[in-house]
Design an enzyme around this catalytic site. Structure first.
Site, PDB file in Angstrom:
ATOM      1  CB  SER A 268      47.950 -11.394 -30.551  1.00 23.40           C
ATOM      2  OG  SER A 268      47.567 -10.034 -30.677  1.00 23.40           O
ATOM      3  CE  LYS A 269      48.641  -4.074 -30.628  1.00 25.37           C
ATOM      4  NZ  LYS A 269      49.591  -2.965 -30.814  1.00 25.37           N
ATOM      5  NE  ARG A 270      44.676  -5.154 -32.083  1.00 22.86           N
ATOM      6  CZ  ARG A 270      45.649  -4.692 -32.664  1.00 22.86           C
ATOM      7  NH1 ARG A 270      46.581  -5.576 -32.850  1.00 22.86           N
ATOM      8  NH2 ARG A 270      45.675  -3.294 -32.874  1.00 22.86           N
ATOM      9  CG  ASP A 271      45.082 -14.130 -25.851  1.00 25.74           C
ATOM     10  OD1 ASP A 271      45.211 -15.157 -26.628  1.00 25.74           O
ATOM     11  OD2 ASP A 271      44.939 -14.235 -24.675  1.00 25.74           O
TER      12      ASP A 271
END
Length: 509
Positions: A268-271
């Site tokens: 995810s881009k929020r990793d």
């Protein structure tokens, strides 16, 4: 297919920053196109205007440029024979409506007048009955559409301007087969496929129709996309079939997912791995969130691309470092894995380290100089190059050079307390004084001569050289680790080394 020119497109939606998964899709498309002397096209799929984000299109263009995988045709890269390349502009040409009408006329698509509320209610009923909530061959019979309404009723609704969408008419129980370059033959029963919306009520095509029309019109030979689009592929196969254009259908290649470092779930881009998920810094105006980019974090574009190429593809050899030209030569879809590829943050940094080491000292000095200026340091370019030469082997990023090498430019004012506590005593202090005097008598101050003098002094003092080597380093740099010690001594120079040793003896108690 053998007679068709190889043409691949990257077709992102301008709904946000370009995630690294999207860059990988572009990269694999680029590699295949270049290997086969074909075309690589950038098409912007902006049919969903409600999700359009200002600046996203420019971001996509700039990201591809930074990565070095520039299209030879498309938005931001020059018009080819199939302009325009924005779907919002292509809609004005009437091509999507023309294809939709062809499907309607042949009985393979229909008008649906259901309101959003009616469709939601239908789905809720199905979910409550624990049945797949699809608008399909069965459920369409209970809805307001041209398969359940008479021609007169349909005409009245359309004459009255009642909003409608055009849906694909998927058969109830039919085997749909297609071949994927990566996954082989895929077989799906049409009962699992819903009647996808092809044209929305505003006349704008959905992805399902628009990308097919554009791929036909732009003579695309291979369509590369993420695994998440695999469930939609049967619908797309049907659309080509119903248009009578199966011979125009590109060969499909569905790439494996990029997985989180632990392998559990899609990246995810929020990793929170600490490694960027975007090629360039991205600010999401909708949420106010800022995302770090590979470029701004200090990654070289070559390292980023090399790392991405290894997520789901392997060359069949032990080689890991590839230039872009080498990737073009080595790439094939046959060596792309079906299973997901784990993202490894540490391996990502390793790739950058390899490319950093390949840079010349002069190239690194150019990158390091602005960092020195931020610290109000002005130094001789040759000296900066020599510093880069000494510190580059252990660094992953040029941004680490200041932390690792600031003492080359500023004499230490503090000394590693653990080393001092462990190594500083009357005998070692005597050694530092003695080696300082010995250095004063050296005519030339090379790494070899200073090391020999260091060892001779230790022997004369009756002390093992290894016992005082780290302490000697701390006296010069303030820290207990660093590059090759006597190369550092040579670079600092005789006067500076003597001054630092004398200061250390006066400062350390």
């Amino acid at each position: 297919m053998e007679n068709r020119r190889v043409r691949l497109r990257f077709a992102p939606s301008p709904t946000g920053g370009l995630h690294m998964g999207g860059v990988r899709t572009a990269l694999f498309s680029y590699l295949f196109a270049k290997k086969h002397k074909g075309d690589f096209i950038l098409r912007i799929e902006d049919t969903d205007q409600t999700r359009y984000v200002n600046g996203a299109e420019e971001y996509i263009i700039n990201a591809l440029k930074w990565c070095g995988i520039e299209p030879n045709e498309g938005v931001g890269f020059g018009d080819g024979p199939h302009a325009p390349y924005r779907q919002s502009e292509r809609k004005e040409l009437g091509i999507y409506a023309k294809y939709a009408q062809k499907l309607i006329d042949s009985g393979h698509a229909y008008y649906a007048f259901d309101t959003t509320e009616e469709v939601d209610e239908m789905r809720k009923r199905l979910e409550a009955a624990k049945v797949a909530s699809q608008y399909n061959a069965v459920t369409r019979q209970t809805m307001r559409n041209s398969t359940t309404l008479s021609e007169d009723e349909v005409k009245k609704l359309m004459d009255a301007g009642t909003p409608y969408v055009v849906r694909l008419k998927v058969p109830r129980n039919e085997e749909i087969r297609f071949h994927d370059i990566i996954r082989g033959w895929v077989v799906v029963n049409s009962a699992q496929v819903d009647d996808k919306v092809l044209l929305k009520s505003d006349g704008m095509p959905t992805y399902h129709l628009a990308h097919i029309v554009d791929d036909i019109e732009m003579e695309v030979s291979h369509a590369v996309r993420g695994e998440e689009w695999l469930p939609s592929a049967p619908s797309h196969v049907l659309i080509y079939r119903y248009l009578g254009m199966e011979d125009k259908m590109p060969l499909l290649a569905h790439l494996p997912l990029i997985l989180k470092p632990d392998g559990n779930g899609k990246l995810s881009k929020r990793d929170k791995s600490g490694i960027p998920m975007f090629p360039l810094d991205w600010y999401d105006e909708r949420t106010g969130e800022k995302y770090a980019g590979y470029r701004e974090t200090g990654f070289f574009p070559e390292a980023f691309i090399n790392m991405l190429s290894m997520l789901g593809w392997n060359p069949g050899t032990t080689q890991e470092i590839f230039s872009l030209d080498e990737l073009v030569e080595a790439f094939s879809f046959e060596r792309v894995n079906k299973s997901g590829a784990k993202f490894d943050p540490e391996k990502t940094k390793w790739f950058n380290q390899q490319y950093l080491r390949k840079k010349t000292d002069a190239e690194l000095a150019v990158l390091f100089t602005p960092i020195l200026k931020e610290h109000n340091i002005t130094a001789d370019p040759a000296f900066v190059e020599n510093v880069c030469h000494l510190v580059k082997e252990k660094a992953h990023f040029v941004s680490e050079f200041w932390k690792d090498a600031s003492y080359f430019f500023i004499a230490p004012t503090a000394y590693d307390p653990e080393v001092i506590k462990k190594r500083w005593n009357e005998q070692s202090a005597g050694f530092i004084k003695a080696v300082t005097e010995a250095y004063k008598n050296l005519g030339t101050f090379t790494a070899a001569e200073t090391e020999a003098t260091f060892k001779a002094t230790a022997e004369a003092q009756g002390i093992g050289a290894g016992q005082v080597m780290q302490l000697f380093r701390v006296c010069l740099s303030g820290v207990g680790g660093g590059p090759m010690l006597f190369e550092m001594v040579e670079l600092l120079g005789k006067d500076e080394v003597i001054a630092r040793l004398e200061k250390a003896v006066d400062s350390i108690k």
